[in-house]
Design a protein around this motif. Structure first.
Motif, PDB file in Angstrom:
ATOM      1  N   ARG A   1     -26.657  -5.610 -63.898  1.00  0.00           N
ATOM      2  CA  ARG A   1     -25.908  -6.788 -64.313  1.00  0.00           C
ATOM      3  C   ARG A   1     -24.744  -7.086 -63.369  1.00  0.00           C
ATOM      4  NH1 ARG A   1     -25.956  -5.841 -70.941  1.00  0.00           N
ATOM      5  NH2 ARG A   1     -28.198  -6.306 -71.188  1.00  0.00           N
ATOM      6  N   GLU A   2     -24.156  -6.042 -62.807  1.00  0.00           N
ATOM      7  CA  GLU A   2     -23.092  -6.258 -61.827  1.00  0.00           C
ATOM      8  C   GLU A   2     -23.651  -6.932 -60.577  1.00  0.00           C
ATOM      9  OE1 GLU A   2     -19.823  -3.717 -59.174  1.00  0.00           O
ATOM     10  OE2 GLU A   2     -21.169  -2.675 -60.575  1.00  0.00           O
ATOM     11  N   ALA A   3     -24.841  -6.491 -60.140  1.00  0.00           N
ATOM     12  CA  ALA A   3     -25.474  -7.093 -58.969  1.00  0.00           C
ATOM     13  C   ALA A   3     -25.819  -8.553 -59.225  1.00  0.00           C
ATOM     14  CB  ALA A   3     -26.727  -6.307 -58.592  1.00  0.00           C
ATOM     15  N   VAL A   4     -26.267  -8.866 -60.438  1.00  0.00           N
ATOM     16  CA  VAL A   4     -26.578 -10.252 -60.784  1.00  0.00           C
ATOM     17  C   VAL A   4     -25.324 -11.114 -60.700  1.00  0.00           C
ATOM     18  CG1 VAL A   4     -27.324 -11.809 -62.631  1.00  0.00           C
ATOM     19  CG2 VAL A   4     -28.579  -9.681 -62.221  1.00  0.00           C
ATOM     20  N   GLU A   5     -24.198 -10.587 -61.192  1.00  0.00           N
ATOM     21  CA  GLU A   5     -22.944 -11.344 -61.166  1.00  0.00           C
ATOM     22  C   GLU A   5     -22.480 -11.650 -59.746  1.00  0.00           C
ATOM     23  OE1 GLU A   5     -20.915 -12.801 -63.484  1.00  0.00           O
ATOM     24  OE2 GLU A   5     -22.676 -12.492 -64.746  1.00  0.00           O
ATOM     25  N   LEU A   6     -22.907 -10.855 -58.791  1.00  0.00           N
ATOM     26  CA  LEU A   6     -22.523 -11.052 -57.390  1.00  0.00           C
ATOM     27  C   LEU A   6     -23.575 -11.837 -56.614  1.00  0.00           C
ATOM     28  CD1 LEU A   6     -21.132  -7.475 -56.643  1.00  0.00           C
ATOM     29  CD2 LEU A   6     -19.810  -9.568 -57.029  1.00  0.00           C
TER      30      LEU A   6
ATOM     31  N   PRO B   1     -28.803 -17.178 -67.587  1.00  0.00           N
ATOM     32  CA  PRO B   1     -28.617 -16.234 -68.700  1.00  0.00           C
ATOM     33  C   PRO B   1     -29.704 -15.153 -68.716  1.00  0.00           C
ATOM     34  CG  PRO B   1     -28.352 -18.497 -69.437  1.00  0.00           C
ATOM     35  CD  PRO B   1     -28.898 -18.576 -68.051  1.00  0.00           C
ATOM     36  N   ASP B   2     -29.275 -13.908 -68.887  1.00  0.00           N
ATOM     37  CA  ASP B   2     -30.197 -12.773 -69.010  1.00  0.00           C
ATOM     38  C   ASP B   2     -31.158 -12.677 -67.829  1.00  0.00           C
ATOM     39  OD1 ASP B   2     -29.100 -12.149 -71.539  1.00  0.00           O
ATOM     40  OD2 ASP B   2     -30.389 -13.664 -72.465  1.00  0.00           O
ATOM     41  N   PHE B   3     -30.679 -13.027 -66.644  1.00  0.00           N
ATOM     42  CA  PHE B   3     -31.552 -12.995 -65.465  1.00  0.00           C
ATOM     43  C   PHE B   3     -32.202 -11.619 -65.290  1.00  0.00           C
ATOM     44  CE2 PHE B   3     -32.330 -11.873 -61.063  1.00  0.00           C
ATOM     45  CZ  PHE B   3     -33.160 -12.909 -60.661  1.00  0.00           C
ATOM     46  N   GLY B   4     -33.502 -11.626 -65.086  1.00  0.00           N
ATOM     47  CA  GLY B   4     -34.229 -10.405 -64.796  1.00  0.00           C
ATOM     48  C   GLY B   4     -34.508  -9.502 -65.974  1.00  0.00           C
ATOM     49  N   GLU B   5     -34.085  -9.896 -67.166  1.00  0.00           N
ATOM     50  CA  GLU B   5     -34.276  -9.048 -68.346  1.00  0.00           C
ATOM     51  C   GLU B   5     -35.326  -9.603 -69.303  1.00  0.00           C
ATOM     52  OE1 GLU B   5     -30.600  -7.620 -70.103  1.00  0.00           O
ATOM     53  OE2 GLU B   5     -29.506  -8.072 -68.241  1.00  0.00           O
TER      54      GLU B   5
END
Length: 281
Positions: A237-242, A249-253
């Protein structure tokens, strides 16, 4: 991944009073036998492209691409297969060069089915300056993202988790992103892979293997694991935020999704696209 068992010949015992000429004859015979055995083994290992070995059949693997037709694949934007950019010839599925623009010619292709837990493998061959990818958990209903602004756009590649395919030496994307997360084998724009990965030269086939089990994903290249991550973990989730995907929303999950082969305007080829669906844990 398939393994080969090579049977070693039984050791032969010779009596001390053995004529030298007979020894030479025996040694030549042994060498011929070994050569024949190796040749047979290699032929068994090099199965015809776009076919399943007996071992793969027994394990439950299936062909995602049959090597001849467009069956099982479609555009993310329609129910039909793209009418341009993609070429099938001699058991190879290729994207022709159209200027290296992302999905602006024929566009990507996705599987008609959705998948969650699986093993996926494919051979790919890059060209000079190539940019492409294999995506999993693809969501064709989500708008593509502009790589510069991070905002939704009408044109672009379908959203999913991308095993990056790139000519690291000649494509500028290799120098963008963070810590190499846009280089070959990386989870595009999120996680870099092992910088010591083994990449075959341009014009030769490379082998990609992706494992998706629950939230755990692994990227392999040419028989070596180069990256693993867990979807939904704090690090993910930290990598997604960057990344450029931070506003999704909920990318990759997502619980499941399509598998995609990318058309990015540069020439790239695929073959031996296979999948093994795993039981739900």
């Amino acid at each position: 991944m398939k393994s080969i068992l090579i049977h070693q010949p039984k050791k032969m015992k010779f009596k001390i009073p053995f004529h030298p000429a007979m020894a030479v004859t025996v040694m030549l015979g042994l060498m011929a036998a070994l050569t024949t055995s190796c040749s047979t083994c290699c032929k068994h290992a090099d199965a015809a492209p776009n076919t399943l070995t007996d071992k793969e059949k027994a394990e439950g693997w299936t062909l995602l691409w049959d090597g001849r037709t467009t069956d099982g694949w479609r555009s993310p934007k329609s129910d039909s297969f793209p009418t341009k950019s993609w070429v099938i010839q001699d058991g190879v599925l290729s994207v022709v060069s159209s200027g290296n623009a992302e999905a602006q010619a024929g566009g990507d292709i996705i599987t008609r089915q959705r998948y969650a837990n699986f093993e996926l493998q494919a051979d790919f061959m890059i060209t000079t300056g190539c940019n492409s990818g294999i995506k999993i958990f693809v969501q064709p209903n989500i708008s593509p993202i502009d790589k510069k602004t991070g905002k939704p756009t009408a044109v672009g590649s379908a959203i999913g988790l991308e095993y990056q395919i790139l000519d690291d030496a000649n494509h500028p994307d290799a120098k963008l992103g963070r810590n190499g997360d846009r280089k070959l084998g990386a989870l595009y724009d999120l996680f870099p892979c092992d910088p010591n990965k083994q990449v075959n030269p341009i014009g030769e086939w490379n082998h990609a293997y992706i494992l998706s089990r629950g939230m755990h994903v692994e990227h392999w290249l040419n028989g070596k694991k180069n990256l693993e991550y867990d979807r939904g973990s704090p690090a993910f989730r930290e990598a997604v935020e960057l990344s450029k995907f931070k506003n999704i929303p909920d990318f990759g999950e997502w619980p499941d999704g399509h598998i995609l082969l990318q058309e990015h305007g540069s020439a790239v080829s695929f073959r031996n696209v296979k999948i093994h669906v795993l039981p739900t844990d």
